[in-house]
Write a protein that holds these residues in place. Structure first.
Motif, mmCIF file in Angstrom:
data_model
loop_
_atom_site.group_PDB
_atom_site.id
_atom_site.type_symbol
_atom_site.label_atom_id
_atom_site.label_comp_id
_atom_site.label_asym_id
_atom_site.label_seq_id
_atom_site.Cartn_x
_atom_site.Cartn_y
_atom_site.Cartn_z
ATOM 1 N N SER A 185 11.657 -2.870 4.980
ATOM 2 C CA SER A 185 10.777 -3.594 4.212
ATOM 3 C C SER A 185 9.271 -3.205 4.630
ATOM 4 C CB SER A 185 11.234 -4.990 4.410
ATOM 5 O OG SER A 185 11.052 -5.546 5.554
ATOM 6 N N SER A 186 8.322 -3.648 4.125
ATOM 7 C CA SER A 186 7.088 -3.449 4.582
ATOM 8 C C SER A 186 6.761 -4.335 5.686
ATOM 9 C CB SER A 186 5.845 -3.638 3.316
ATOM 10 O OG SER A 186 5.935 -5.121 2.689
ATOM 11 N N ARG A 187 7.394 -5.650 5.712
ATOM 12 C CA ARG A 187 7.102 -6.608 6.717
ATOM 13 C C ARG A 187 7.822 -5.994 8.069
ATOM 14 N NH1 ARG A 187 9.556 -12.342 5.637
ATOM 15 N NH2 ARG A 187 11.465 -11.143 5.516
ATOM 16 N N ALA A 188 8.805 -5.255 7.898
ATOM 17 C CA ALA A 188 9.509 -4.822 9.209
ATOM 18 C C ALA A 188 8.772 -3.557 9.644
ATOM 19 C CB ALA A 188 10.726 -4.218 8.925
ATOM 20 N N ARG A 189 8.388 -2.922 8.552
ATOM 21 C CA ARG A 189 7.616 -1.591 9.065
ATOM 22 C C ARG A 189 6.234 -1.914 9.785
ATOM 23 N NH1 ARG A 189 7.367 0.707 4.199
ATOM 24 N NH2 ARG A 189 9.399 2.085 4.269
ATOM 25 N N GLU A 190 5.785 -3.091 9.288
ATOM 26 C CA GLU A 190 4.501 -3.200 9.944
ATOM 27 C C GLU A 190 4.522 -4.269 11.155
ATOM 28 O OE1 GLU A 190 2.596 -5.326 6.534
ATOM 29 O OE2 GLU A 190 2.453 -3.509 5.490
ATOM 30 N N GLY A 191 5.791 -4.855 11.366
ATOM 31 C CA GLY A 191 6.073 -5.536 12.291
ATOM 32 C C GLY A 191 6.729 -4.861 13.614
ATOM 33 N N ALA A 192 7.145 -3.872 13.237
ATOM 34 C CA ALA A 192 7.634 -2.812 14.582
ATOM 35 C C ALA A 192 6.459 -2.375 15.266
ATOM 36 C CB ALA A 192 8.477 -1.766 13.823
ATOM 37 N N ASP A 193 6.795 -2.542 16.555
ATOM 38 C CA ASP A 193 6.022 -1.948 17.869
ATOM 39 C C ASP A 193 6.129 -0.233 17.692
ATOM 40 O OD1 ASP A 193 5.283 -4.355 19.217
ATOM 41 O OD2 ASP A 193 7.635 -4.494 19.164
ATOM 42 N N LYS A 194 6.976 0.223 17.146
ATOM 43 C CA LYS A 194 6.926 1.711 17.246
ATOM 44 C C LYS A 194 8.013 2.184 16.075
ATOM 45 C CE LYS A 194 7.689 4.145 21.104
ATOM 46 N NZ LYS A 194 6.865 5.120 21.527
ATOM 47 N N LEU A 195 7.780 3.295 15.278
ATOM 48 C CA LEU A 195 8.612 3.542 14.245
ATOM 49 C C LEU A 195 9.178 5.039 14.906
ATOM 50 C CD1 LEU A 195 6.544 3.098 10.884
ATOM 51 C CD2 LEU A 195 8.561 1.680 11.866
ATOM 52 N N VAL A 196 10.554 5.189 14.746
ATOM 53 C CA VAL A 196 11.048 6.376 15.170
ATOM 54 C C VAL A 196 12.023 7.074 14.016
ATOM 55 C CG1 VAL A 196 11.126 5.678 17.462
ATOM 56 C CG2 VAL A 196 13.040 5.128 16.173
ATOM 57 N N ALA A 197 11.982 8.427 14.112
ATOM 58 C CA ALA A 197 12.624 9.065 13.053
ATOM 59 C C ALA A 197 13.807 10.036 13.668
ATOM 60 C CB ALA A 197 11.929 9.954 12.187
#
Lengths: 235, 235
Positions: B199-211
Motif C-alpha cells: 500500500s502507499s502507506r507502507a511504501r512511504e512508511g518503510a525505511d528502505k525498499l528492497v527488491a
C-alpha cells in the motif's frame, strides 16, 4: 489440450507462442475486461464461443471464474532440445503432488532464471488447470517438461549437470554456499514430495544433499518456498 | 473460536497450549488414524462428538477431509507482550489476501526463526480455516497477530525496528546484503498484496525498499516465496 482460466491467463496465452484453439465466454457472468479480451481474441481469428453461465461453470475449475477461459494446445517440449549455454540451473520435481505448489515452482523457476523445470513420475500433470493458474503465465514460456528418471539422468550426465537434492539430512545450505565459487556452473536441484520428501532413488542418485536450516518446532518448509530459497542462494 | 481440520492439524493442536473446545469425527468417513486420534483427544477429557458424514462435510472446509476436525479457542496474543531479545525478525503482511499464502508465510516465518508475523488491515483473517491448514500447525505456536498501522509503527519505533518493504522499485536484495553486518540486529519486513503490492502507506512508511531480482518475463514472485527468500537472506 489444456484449459487456461481467467483474464490474466488468457491474456498471457495470447502473448505466448502457444496455439489457442478457442475461447469460451460466459453470457451473463463475464466482466467488462473479459468481454474486451474476447474481442481481441476474435480479431486474431481465434473462435470465441459465448455460453450460458451454467455451461461456463461446468467447464471452469475456479470458484470465481471471470467468465473467460481458453482451450489451447499443450506445447511439444523435448528434453533434448533444451538450449543450455554456460551457467544453467534446472529444477527437478520428484513426485510433487499439489498443483498449486507445482505452478508456483514453475513461476519461481522462470522468475529466478532457471533454464527449465523437469517433472519426474508421480508429479501432478503440468497442464492441470490449477498448475496453469498458479504458474501465472510462466508455464507458457518457461520450459517445463515431464520425463522419466532414466531420461533425466542421461540428460544430466550428457550435459555435465551435478544433481543436488533438498533433504533435511543434507549439508546446511549456508555451509555449502560460502561464496559464488562454491556453486557449479551447471546445477540441477531436485525437490521431493510434500509429505515424504525425496524418493529413495533421488536421494541415492543425488551428488549432494543440502538442507535449509529451520527451527525444530517446524517440520519442514513448503516445497515452493524451499525451491525459491535454494534457487536464489544457488543462483 | 476457530476450526482446525485433518489429522495433522488436530494432532499439532493437541501438542500446543491452545484450548480445544471439542472434536467432531465423521461416523463413516473417518479413517483409522482419525479414530485413534479421537480416542487420544477423549482421554484428555476433551468432548468428542461423532456426527454423520453429511453433518461432517457441512462443517468441514476441505475437499477431502480426513473425518476429524477440532474447534478451539483463538489464542489471545498481544503485540505488547511479544518477547523481543537481541536479534529479531518480524514479518508484516500488508493486505495479503490469499489464505494459502498467509498460512504458508506463517509456516515459513516460524521455520526461519522470525519472532512474529503481524497482519495489517486488509489481510485475510489469521484464523480462517485455510490459513490454519496451510500454516501446517505453525499458527499454534508462532505468534501471529493482527494490528493496525498505528499499533505497528508505535511498536516498531519503541522496539527500534527499522521497517524494510519488498517492492519491485527497491534496491536489489543482493546489493543490500553483501555481508552479515549489512543487516540490522532488529528488522521488520513488510510484504504486500498479491496483485497491488505494498500500500502507499507502507511504501512511504518503510525505511528502505528492497527488491528480489527477477527475469523480465515474469511479473512477480509469489508473496510466500518472496517472503521466504527475504527472511533467509536477511536472517
Amino acid at each position: 489440450l489444456f484449459v487456461a482460466e481467467g483474464i490474466r491467463a488468457v491474456d498471457e496465452l495470447l502473448r505466448s507462442p502457444i496455439t489457442i484453439r478457442g475461447v469460451l465466454v460466459a453470457l451473463g457472468g463475464a466482466d467488462e475486461r473479459s468481454r474486451i479480451l474476447a474481442a481481441t481474441v476474435q480479431e486474431r481469428g481465434i473462435p470465441v464461443q459465448a455460453v450460458t453461465d451454467a455451461e461456463f461453470v461446468s467447464a471452469a475449475d475456479t470458484e470465481t471464474p471471470q467468465g473467460i477461459l481458453a482451450i489451447a494446445d499443450v506445447p511439444r517440449r523435448n528434453l533434448a532440445e533444451l538450449p543450455i549455454h554456460g551457467r544453467s540451473r534446472l529444477v527437478v520435481l520428484d513426485a510433487v503432488q499439489d498443483p498449486g505448489n507445482v505452478g508456483t515452482i514453475v513461476r519461481t523457476a522462470a522468475a529466478l532464471g532457471a533454464t527449465a523445470t523437469l517433472t519426474l513420475p508421480g508429479t501432478v500433470d503440468l497442464w492441470n488447470a490449477k498448475v496453469v493458474r498458479s504458474s501465472m503465465g510462466a508455464l507458457f514460456h518457461h520450459p517445463a517438461i515431464a520425463c522419466t528418471w532414466e531420461e533425466l539422468t542421461s540428460f544430466l550426465s550428457d550435459g555435465q549437470f551435478p544433481l543436488w537434492g533438498a533433504d533435511p539430512a543434507g549439508e546446511p545450505l549456508h555451509a555449502v554456499v560460502r561464496g559464488p565459487s562454491d556453486v557449479p556452473e551447471r546445477l540441477a536441484m531436485v525437490v521431493g514430495n510434500e509429505g515424504a520428501g525425496l524418493s529413495s532413488r533421488a536421494r541415492e542418485g543425488a551428488d549432494k544433499l543440502v538442507a535449509i536450516d529451520i527451527a525444530s518446532t517446524v517440520e519442514s518448509l513448503n516445497v515452493a518456498v524451499a525451491t525459491g530459497i535454494m534457487l536464489y542462494e544457488l543462483r
